[in-house]
Design a protein around this motif. Sequence first.
Motif, PDB file in Angstrom:
ATOM      1  N   GLY A 138      13.056   1.881  -0.946  1.00 42.13           N
ATOM      2  CA  GLY A 138      11.958   1.116  -1.531  1.00 42.13           C
ATOM      3  C   GLY A 138      12.388  -0.317  -1.806  1.00 42.13           C
ATOM      4  N   ASP A 139      13.633  -0.479  -2.294  1.00 42.79           N
ATOM      5  CA  ASP A 139      14.151  -1.827  -2.575  1.00 42.79           C
ATOM      6  C   ASP A 139      14.261  -2.641  -1.288  1.00 42.79           C
ATOM      7  N   VAL A 140      14.702  -1.968  -0.223  1.00 42.75           N
ATOM      8  CA  VAL A 140      14.833  -2.653   1.072  1.00 42.75           C
ATOM      9  C   VAL A 140      13.462  -3.186   1.487  1.00 42.75           C
ATOM     10  N   GLY A 185       6.005 -15.480  -6.332  1.00 48.08           N
ATOM     11  CA  GLY A 185       6.727 -14.752  -7.371  1.00 48.08           C
ATOM     12  C   GLY A 185       6.375 -13.283  -7.363  1.00 48.08           C
ATOM     13  N   ARG A 186       7.321 -12.508  -7.947  1.00 46.87           N
ATOM     14  CA  ARG A 186       7.066 -11.049  -8.042  1.00 46.87           C
ATOM     15  C   ARG A 186       6.406 -10.805  -9.397  1.00 46.87           C
ATOM     16  N   LEU A 187       5.208 -10.227  -9.348  1.00 43.25           N
ATOM     17  CA  LEU A 187       4.476 -10.039 -10.606  1.00 43.25           C
ATOM     18  C   LEU A 187       4.832  -8.724 -11.279  1.00 43.25           C
ATOM     19  N   GLY A 189       6.697  -4.490 -10.043  1.00 42.43           N
ATOM     20  CA  GLY A 189       6.666  -3.412  -9.058  1.00 42.43           C
ATOM     21  C   GLY A 189       6.562  -3.926  -7.642  1.00 42.43           C
ATOM     22  N   GLU A 190       5.484  -3.514  -6.949  1.00 41.76           N
ATOM     23  CA  GLU A 190       5.329  -3.928  -5.555  1.00 41.76           C
ATOM     24  C   GLU A 190       4.207  -4.948  -5.429  1.00 41.76           C
ATOM     25  N   GLU A 191       3.963  -5.716  -6.522  1.00 39.84           N
ATOM     26  CA  GLU A 191       2.875  -6.700  -6.562  1.00 39.84           C
ATOM     27  C   GLU A 191       3.466  -8.114  -6.602  1.00 39.84           C
ATOM     28  N   ASP A 220       0.844  -1.209   0.000  1.00 42.64           N
ATOM     29  CA  ASP A 220       0.000   0.000   0.000  1.00 42.64           C
ATOM     30  C   ASP A 220       0.874   1.253   0.000  1.00 42.64           C
ATOM     31  N   HIS A 221       0.488   2.158  -0.851  1.00 35.58           N
ATOM     32  CA  HIS A 221       1.168   3.472  -0.945  1.00 35.58           C
ATOM     33  C   HIS A 221       2.692   3.329  -1.003  1.00 35.58           C
ATOM     34  N   PHE A 222       3.071   2.393  -1.754  1.00 35.94           N
ATOM     35  CA  PHE A 222       4.518   2.147  -1.855  1.00 35.94           C
ATOM     36  C   PHE A 222       5.246   3.335  -2.495  1.00 35.94           C
ATOM     37  N   LYS A 223       4.542   4.015  -3.358  1.00 35.99           N
ATOM     38  CA  LYS A 223       5.115   5.188  -4.025  1.00 35.99           C
ATOM     39  C   LYS A 223       5.626   6.188  -3.007  1.00 35.99           C
ATOM     40  N   ARG A 224       4.879   6.241  -1.889  1.00 35.09           N
ATOM     41  CA  ARG A 224       5.259   7.207  -0.854  1.00 35.09           C
ATOM     42  C   ARG A 224       6.631   6.860  -0.229  1.00 35.09           C
ATOM     43  N   VAL A 225       6.829   5.538  -0.065  1.00 32.46           N
ATOM     44  CA  VAL A 225       8.134   5.097   0.500  1.00 32.46           C
ATOM     45  C   VAL A 225       9.260   5.591  -0.399  1.00 32.46           C
ATOM     46  N   ASN A 226       9.064   5.346  -1.686  1.00 27.08           N
ATOM     47  CA  ASN A 226      10.078   5.793  -2.656  1.00 27.08           C
ATOM     48  C   ASN A 226      10.263   7.296  -2.591  1.00 27.08           C
ATOM     49  N   ASP A 227       9.125   7.942  -2.615  1.00 29.61           N
ATOM     50  CA  ASP A 227       9.191   9.403  -2.646  1.00 29.61           C
ATOM     51  C   ASP A 227       9.815   9.969  -1.375  1.00 29.61           C
ATOM     52  N   GLY A 274     -10.081   0.348   1.362  1.00 26.31           N
ATOM     53  CA  GLY A 274      -9.290   1.075   2.369  1.00 26.31           C
ATOM     54  C   GLY A 274      -7.906   0.504   2.598  1.00 26.31           C
ATOM     55  N   ARG A 275      -7.518  -0.537   1.789  1.00 30.08           N
ATOM     56  CA  ARG A 275      -6.168  -1.121   1.861  1.00 30.08           C
ATOM     57  C   ARG A 275      -5.948  -1.909   3.163  1.00 30.08           C
ATOM     58  N   ASN A 276      -4.772  -2.494   3.298  1.00 26.11           N
ATOM     59  CA  ASN A 276      -4.386  -3.299   4.463  1.00 26.11           C
ATOM     60  C   ASN A 276      -5.484  -4.300   4.833  1.00 26.11           C
ATOM     61  N   ALA A 290     -10.024  -4.801  -2.286  1.00 27.31           N
ATOM     62  CA  ALA A 290      -9.324  -4.586  -1.007  1.00 27.31           C
ATOM     63  C   ALA A 290      -8.730  -3.181  -0.967  1.00 27.31           C
ATOM     64  N   LYS A 291      -8.183  -2.753  -2.090  1.00 23.10           N
ATOM     65  CA  LYS A 291      -7.602  -1.403  -2.163  1.00 23.10           C
ATOM     66  C   LYS A 291      -8.722  -0.382  -1.996  1.00 23.10           C
ATOM     67  N   ASP A 292      -9.725  -0.715  -2.750  1.00 23.44           N
ATOM     68  CA  ASP A 292     -10.859   0.216  -2.750  1.00 23.44           C
ATOM     69  C   ASP A 292     -11.498   0.309  -1.369  1.00 23.44           C
TER      70      ASP A 292
HETATM   71  N1  LIG Z   1      12.023   1.064  -4.990  1.00 30.16           N
HETATM   72  C1  LIG Z   1      11.343   0.468  -5.957  1.00 30.16           C
HETATM   73  N2  LIG Z   1      10.231   0.975  -6.381  1.00 30.16           N
HETATM   74  C2  LIG Z   1       9.489   0.351  -7.350  1.00 30.16           C
HETATM   75  C3  LIG Z   1       9.934  -0.836  -7.948  1.00 30.16           C
HETATM   76  N3  LIG Z   1       8.995  -1.216  -8.892  1.00 30.16           N
HETATM   77  C4  LIG Z   1       7.994  -0.267  -8.853  1.00 30.16           C
HETATM   78  N4  LIG Z   1       8.276   0.676  -7.917  1.00 30.16           N
HETATM   79  C5  LIG Z   1       7.514   1.813  -7.550  1.00 30.16           C
HETATM   80  O1  LIG Z   1       6.289   1.410  -6.901  1.00 30.16           O
HETATM   81  C6  LIG Z   1       5.426   2.495  -6.974  1.00 30.16           C
HETATM   82  C7  LIG Z   1       4.017   1.989  -7.260  1.00 30.16           C
HETATM   83  O2  LIG Z   1       3.122   3.084  -7.135  1.00 30.16           O
HETATM   84  P1  LIG Z   1       1.633   2.998  -7.342  1.00 30.16           P
HETATM   85  O3  LIG Z   1       1.348   2.081  -8.548  1.00 30.16           O
HETATM   86  O4  LIG Z   1       1.091   4.351  -7.439  1.00 30.16           O
HETATM   87  O5  LIG Z   1       1.061   2.219  -6.108  1.00 30.16           O
HETATM   88  P2  LIG Z   1       1.054   2.659  -4.568  1.00 30.16           P
HETATM   89  O6  LIG Z   1       1.850   3.851  -4.329  1.00 30.16           O
HETATM   90  O7  LIG Z   1       1.548   1.403  -3.842  1.00 30.16           O
HETATM   91  O8  LIG Z   1      -0.388   2.881  -4.266  1.00 30.16           O
HETATM   92  P3  LIG Z   1      -1.508   1.798  -4.041  1.00 30.16           P
HETATM   93  O9  LIG Z   1      -1.075   0.558  -4.705  1.00 30.16           O
HETATM   94  O10 LIG Z   1      -2.642   2.363  -4.668  1.00 30.16           O
HETATM   95  O11 LIG Z   1      -1.557   1.638  -2.587  1.00 30.16           O
HETATM   96  C8  LIG Z   1       5.970   3.418  -8.066  1.00 30.16           C
HETATM   97  O12 LIG Z   1       6.434   4.613  -7.463  1.00 30.16           O
HETATM   98  C9  LIG Z   1       7.087   2.632  -8.712  1.00 30.16           C
HETATM   99  O13 LIG Z   1       8.111   3.459  -9.156  1.00 30.16           O
HETATM  100  C10 LIG Z   1      11.158  -1.364  -7.517  1.00 30.16           C
HETATM  101  O14 LIG Z   1      11.634  -2.415  -7.978  1.00 30.16           O
HETATM  102  N5  LIG Z   1      11.816  -0.685  -6.512  1.00 30.16           N
END
Ligand SMILES: Nc1nc2c(ncn2[C@@H]2O[C@H](COP(=O)(O)OP(=O)(O)OP(=O)(O)O)[C@@H](O)[C@H]2O)c(=O)[nH]1
Length: 604
Positions: A477-479, A499-501, A503-505, A463-470, A578-580, A574-576
């Motif tokens: 994010g990799d950690v 398996g990793r499908l 991004g963060e899925e 969830d909101h993984f983008k935020r971790v990166n940002d 409210g996540r988690n 599940a996302k819709d």
């Molecule tokens: N650090 C890192 N980031 C990744 C990788 N693959 C994808 N991402 C990032 O994962 C993020 C996915 O963002 P979103 O698709 O908006 O999803 P989200 O922020 O998790 O939001 P929700 O899924 O809606 O909760 C993007 O910022 C991608 O750049 C990776 O291998 N490493």
Amino acid sequence: MEHGTLICLAGMILATVAPNVRAHSAAPAIAAPSVAVLLARAEGAKSNDQDRYRSILVQLHERSASLSVAQRWHLRLLDAQQLSFDGNYGKADPLLYDIVAHSGDQALSIRAMARLVQNKFNSHHYVDAYTLANTLMAELPKVADPTARLEGMDRVIIMLNGAAVGQYELALQYAREMKATLPSAAAQCIAEMGETNSLLYEGKLLSTNPRFRQAIDTCLAAKHPLSADALRLNQASAMIDEGRAKRAIAFLHRIAPAIRKNRYPPYLASLQVTLAQAYLSLGDAANARKFALTTTAMSGANSTLWILQAAYEVLYKAEKMSGHAAAALAYYEKYVALDKAAVDHAKARALAYQMVKQQVQSKKLKLDALDKQNRILQLRHALAVQSQKASRLYIALLLVVIAFIAMAMFWLRRSQLRFRKMARYDGLTGVFNREHFFEEAGHALRRLHRAKAGACLVILDLDHFKRVNDSYGHVAGDVVLRQTVAVCLRELRKSDMFGRLGGEEFGILMPVASREQGVEIASRIRCALAAEPMVVKAGITITVSASFGVAWSADSGRSLRDLLIDADAALYRAKDGGRNQVAVDTRADLLPEDPEDAQLTCNA
Ligand SMILES: Nc1nc2c(ncn2[C@@H]2O[C@H](COP(=O)(O)OP(=O)(O)OP(=O)(O)O)[C@@H](O)[C@H]2O)c(=O)[nH]1
């Protein structure tokens, strides 16, 4: 003068060669001289004082018990030289051969060999003489001892200057080498004499040439009066040959006192006969007869053939000149007999020389042939060794090539495996990548279908993984991604597929699992993840949550595609929602739990 006569003269001179022997330290005046001193004295006396020489030999024999082995061999050579001087070749030669074969002393052997050549020549054993002379020539370059070199070279020069051999140029070379390498006065005398004779026999020297004077003076200075006499007699003969008989007579009368003083019988006779020849060529029959008769009167059994022959020639010509036909005929008969003997000897010498030359050449040819055969064998051997080496080299090369190929295959296999792994596994987390997960999940579902068993498919998405990166950067994010994988694997069974499908899925296939079991595992992972502290940066620890969509084959169908569609739809909900939280596929009667409950379940 006839050429052969000069050779005989030269042969006699050899007996007078004085070796360059240094006496050892002088003994005290009262003490008897040491054996070494006596040996040295004998060497010195040999050339100019025969009586003293003989008396020293007697002294040495009296002290024979105190002689060392080497000194005994030396004395044996002196004895042999004395016997040779007396013409007793029968006794001298065995002693000399013994020295050559058994003394083990290179210098003594050479000296003995030189003496043997002379003895064999004097006793008309020409084949032996030339054979020995050849050996002597071959051995001489190996010898350093000056006395041995002197006696050996002298003999070689005389041999080469002989009429049967006629190698004047070579004789000249030896004489010059001797002059250059042996500085002793005796050697210089012998060398000068050899050089002068070679040039004279070759017709390159007139009697007026100062070289005669020089050679005579050198020999007188070296205390070799007999050598000087020989040179003088040769010079006088040359004068007669050149038509200067008057001059020759004056010269012979001038040198006569010195020759008489030296009392060497062959030279005394030679003086007389040369005078006779000179008077004859002047047409003075009376004086010619007088000196020729003196010559014949002097001759004994051991007289040199050429002297007698020359004397009878003068006599018959002088008588003829005087008109005494009968006397002339009588002398002529004697002359012819001697001439025949001389011719026979000359023939024998020439024949012997040619024979030995042939023998030496054929021996050389045989040796050459053997040498060539030997070389061929050596080459063959070398070739065999080379080919052996070459085949060893080929084998080594082959082994290297095989090893290289094996290594190349090994590296190829390794990189193939690496590429295959890279093609199947996710580089960041090490779990199946999307393609491989789908492939394996497809196979597993087909196997399960055949076994009439079902499976659960769960898709989880952070969830909101983008935020971790940002907020903390991509590395953080990799950690999180790697730790999420670790948490999931901790909670899954060995038989589950993960398996990793993208991004963060992530996807999870749980064979033979019911919907409830699927929901339960998903919930367990959700809780574990939410409770997992993750250090994303130094001093910064966060927790993340994930949403889960669950599909069951009994509801969604057995194809992966259908399961994916349903699980994805559940995840969306599940996302819709409210996540988690964990949501199950819509086809099920079982509706998803209340999101609030789901989260509460975890906390409980
Ligand atoms: N650090 C890192 N980031 C990744 C990788 N693959 C994808 N991402 C990032 O994962 C993020 C996915 O963002 P979103 O698709 O908006 O999803 P989200 O922020 O998790 O939001 P929700 O899924 O809606 O909760 C993007 O910022 C991608 O750049 C990776 O291998 N490493």
